[in-house]
Design a protein around this motif. Structure first.
Motif, PDB file in Angstrom:
ATOM      1  N   PHE A  75       0.876  -1.175   0.000  1.00 50.89           N
ATOM      2  CA  PHE A  75       0.000   0.000   0.000  1.00 50.89           C
ATOM      3  C   PHE A  75       0.912   1.222   0.000  1.00 50.89           C
ATOM      4  O   PHE A  75       2.125   1.099   0.242  1.00 50.89           O
ATOM      5  N   ASP A 202     -10.949   0.679   1.937  1.00 53.43           N
ATOM      6  CA  ASP A 202      -9.591   0.534   2.458  1.00 53.43           C
ATOM      7  C   ASP A 202      -9.664   0.748   3.970  1.00 53.43           C
ATOM      8  O   ASP A 202     -10.452   1.574   4.448  1.00 53.43           O
ATOM      9  N   ARG A 210      -2.063  -1.060   6.203  1.00 52.03           N
ATOM     10  CA  ARG A 210      -3.346  -0.771   5.558  1.00 52.03           C
ATOM     11  C   ARG A 210      -3.726  -1.935   4.658  1.00 52.03           C
ATOM     12  O   ARG A 210      -2.864  -2.618   4.091  1.00 52.03           O
ATOM     13  N   ILE A 212      -6.023  -2.687   1.312  1.00 50.53           N
ATOM     14  CA  ILE A 212      -6.624  -1.981   0.183  1.00 50.53           C
ATOM     15  C   ILE A 212      -7.660  -2.881  -0.482  1.00 50.53           C
ATOM     16  O   ILE A 212      -7.396  -4.063  -0.742  1.00 50.53           O
TER      17      ILE A 212
END
Length: 500
Positions: A75, A202, A210, A212
């Motif tokens: 990410f 997200d 993170r 996505i």
């Protein structure tokens, strides 16, 4: 490097750091094998011209081999983070993954990525596997421990290996960062009843990683819950599929929030207008995108409602449509904007109804899934805040040049639309009275009667026997309503608006 025999490679300033050797297709620069490092210069000259170029050449040694473990999937910003623990993701039964990298630290202080040329090894391999540089831990809670990642490159081994903990703890969602449609929809979900749009989100986890696009397919079941503020207009499934059911007078708010028990996270919101399109043979009221009819806040204010029809693949010939409304909240004041040909209307007779009809000119022929045939003007008569409904009814939508009726012949689906009306300090209720009187005047002014040719009095006028229907005004003027199709006049007291 060039194979031109007139080229001169001058090594007087090379300082013993490199040499020129002929390997394969031509001359190449080869570093010394004595361990010398530094910068030397290659002087390139030519026998036939007075041209000389001095090129600096730096020779370095590999000083160190360093392994990094980064979050995976990638990410924005992930290549600056280190992943030292692969935990379960929220309430799902899936552990995090990681991607391994290797850089060489050279004697000139540079750090260069050589991940694609390195051989990696992970131990023990019972709790985590390494394939294509991706670390995948077992999803079994029985498999925990610490794994070590090492690397080798050009006979050197990494001095900085990385340990990764495989634990039964879980990272939580600190925020749902986005909620949006993947497809052509942005802020309006439009189409027929049952039209769907795929949503995606997200999220940010408590360790800074993170995730996505966690939906389509659902990658982490139970991680994020989805809700709609009005399911009857737009509902949302656990797979983040939004389904359109009806028009709605204000935007529907879709919410994506953390589902972990006891978890506090920032949700993501998406405001979406629910706006039905007309199916074949149906009518549609209001705007084609956004909320069909915007809220009107003041007593006495006027607003316009466009009327569209869907002719499918057939050419439009003639129509008769009705729009019903609550006469205690609204008054119809006009109908206009028929594209071409003959157009007649009946307004507020009865006081809760607008009826209109028209016949198309021979040219141009029109077939469309959103053909605007009229604009109705309304005036607000409600004193208080109220949500009122306009209900369209299709009497006839006829194909050009035939007696084929392509209309749904009943209450419209897309043409059933609510509008929010707001309060105003002025409190007048005299609009309804004036509407009735205006309607009565129109009825006295123009009459449309059966004329010779309609032999069975069914008000069906066939172009083979009666190509013209005339309405006569008080001053004796005969207005020709010309239609090249079989057109049935099903309503009384039409008011001509325009003729051609």
């Amino acid at each position: 490097m060039t194979n031109d025999p007139r080229t001169i490679f001058n090594l007087t300033l090379a300082n013993g750091l490199f040499d020129i050797v002929n390997i394969g297709s031509g001359p190449s620069i080869q570093a010394n094998n004595n361990g010398k490092v530094g910068t030397g210069y290659l002087i390139v000259e030519f026998q036939h011209v007075s041209v000389k170029k001095t090129v600096p050449i730096t020779v370095v040694n590999l000083q160190d081999l360093i392994v990094f473990v980064r979050p995976f999937p990638r990410f924005p910003g992930s290549l600056t983070l280190e992943e030292n623990s692969l935990d379960f993701i929220g309430p799902s039964a899936i552990r995090q993954k990681a991607e391994v990298f290797c850089s060489v630290n050279t004697t000139d202080g540079q750090l260069d990525d050589v991940s694609s040329s390195v051989k990696f090894q992970v131990t023990p391999d019972a709790i985590v596997t390494l394939s294509n540089r991706i670390l995948t831990p077992s999803n079994s809670k029985a498999e925990t421990g610490t794994a070590t990642v090492s690397a080798s490159f050009m006979g050197r081994y990494s001095s900085r290996n990385v340990t990764v903990d495989i634990s039964n703890s879980a990272v939580t969602v600190t925020s749902v960062d986005s909620l949006s449609f993947e497809s052509q929809f942005i802020s309006t979900l439009h189409g027929l009843v049952g039209t769907t749009g795929q949503l995606n989100s997200d999220v940010t986890l408590s360790d800074g990683a993170r995730l996505i696009a966690i939906f389509n397919p659902v990658k982490y079941p139970g991680l994020v819950t989805l809700n709609s503020s009005y399911d009857s207009a737009i509902s949302v499934s656990v797979n983040a599929v939004a389904t359109l059911h009806s028009n709605y007078h204000k935007e529907v708010v879709l919410t994506a929030g953390a589902a972990h028990q006891g978890q506090v996270g920032q949700p993501a919101l998406l405001s979406v207008a629910a706006n039905l399109d007309a199916g074949v043979g149906d009518m549609d009221l209001g705007r084609q995108s956004g909320v069909p009819i915007l809220a009107v806040t003041r007593l006495g204010s006027t607003f316009s409602v466009d009327v569209y029809i869907n002719t499918g693949r057939k050419s439009f010939g003639a129509l008769e449509l009705v729009v019903e409304f609550d006469e205690t909240t609204l008054e119809a004041t006009s109908v206009s904007n028929f594209p071409s040909g003959t157009f007649v209307s009946r307004i507020n007779d009865p006081s809760s109804e607008v009826a209109f009809g028209g016949a198309a000119e021979p040219r141009p022929r029109v077939n469309s899934d959103a053909f605007r045939v009229a604009t109705i003007q309304f005036k607000v008569t409600a004193n208080d805040s109220v949500v009122t409904t306009l209900t369209g009814r299709v009497v006839t939508i006829a194909e050009y040049g035939t007696s084929v009726d392509i209309g749904i012949n009943g209450t419209s689906v897309a043409g059933t639309v609510a509008v929010a009306l707001g309060p105003n300090a002025r409190k007048r209720r005299d609009a309804t009275t004036s509407t009735v009187s205006r309607s009565q005047r129109r009825r006295r002014a123009v009459t449309c009667n059966r004329i010779m040719g309609d032999t069975n009095a069914d008000k069906i006028f066939d172009t083979k026997t009666l190509p013209r229907l005339y309405c006569t005004s008080r001053n004796g003027t005969r207005i020709r309503l010309w239609s090249p199709v079989i057109w049935q006049i099903k309503s009384e007291n039409w008011t001509p608006i325009s003729t051609t």
